[in-house]
Design an enzyme around this catalytic site. Sequence first.
Site, PDB file in Angstrom:
ATOM      1  N   ARG A   1      -2.673   5.826  -0.278  1.00 51.44           N
ATOM      2  CA  ARG A   1      -3.011   6.776   0.787  1.00 51.44           C
ATOM      3  C   ARG A   1      -2.184   8.030   0.610  1.00 51.44           C
ATOM      4  NH1 ARG A   1      -6.092   3.148   0.759  1.00 51.44           N
ATOM      5  NH2 ARG A   1      -6.742   1.835   2.490  1.00 51.44           N
TER       6      ARG A   1
ATOM      7  N   MET B   1       0.846  -1.170   0.000  1.00 53.02           N
ATOM      8  CA  MET B   1       0.000   0.000   0.000  1.00 53.02           C
ATOM      9  C   MET B   1       0.895   1.238   0.000  1.00 53.02           C
ATOM     10  SD  MET B   1      -2.817   1.409   2.801  1.00 53.02           S
ATOM     11  CE  MET B   1      -2.453   0.138   3.916  1.00 53.02           C
ATOM     12  N   PRO B   2       0.986   1.957  -1.117  1.00 54.35           N
ATOM     13  CA  PRO B   2       1.774   3.191  -1.146  1.00 54.35           C
ATOM     14  C   PRO B   2       1.148   4.254  -0.241  1.00 54.35           C
ATOM     15  CG  PRO B   2       1.347   2.409  -3.368  1.00 54.35           C
ATOM     16  CD  PRO B   2       0.489   1.604  -2.440  1.00 54.35           C
ATOM     17  N   PHE B   3       2.014   4.954   0.486  1.00 51.93           N
ATOM     18  CA  PHE B   3       1.588   6.005   1.397  1.00 51.93           C
ATOM     19  C   PHE B   3       2.445   7.235   1.126  1.00 51.93           C
ATOM     20  CE2 PHE B   3       1.975   7.887   5.785  1.00 51.93           C
ATOM     21  CZ  PHE B   3       0.694   8.402   5.833  1.00 51.93           C
TER      22      PHE B   3
ATOM     23  N   ALA C   1      -0.039   0.217  -8.339  1.00 49.74           N
ATOM     24  CA  ALA C   1      -0.887   0.015  -7.160  1.00 49.74           C
ATOM     25  C   ALA C   1      -2.332   0.368  -7.490  1.00 49.74           C
ATOM     26  CB  ALA C   1      -0.402   0.901  -6.009  1.00 49.74           C
TER      27      ALA C   1
END
EC number: 5.3.2.6
Length: 63
Positions: free
Chosen positions: A40, A1-3, A34
Amino acid sequence: MPFAQIYMIEGRTEEQKKAVIEKVTQALHEAVGAPKENVRVWIHDVPKENWGIAGVSAKELGR
């Protein structure tokens, strides 16, 4: 999950922040594949007196 965390001097409108969130989400989706639902984005609004540029606060510089 890229943040992604984005630090900006305070003062942007809600519409501008929405555009940042949309564009950063799209960029991460395209760059790393993604799913957008997993991206996010956190925008940090930094007070002008807490942002230094060349030894002077952004507030003092009139930013």
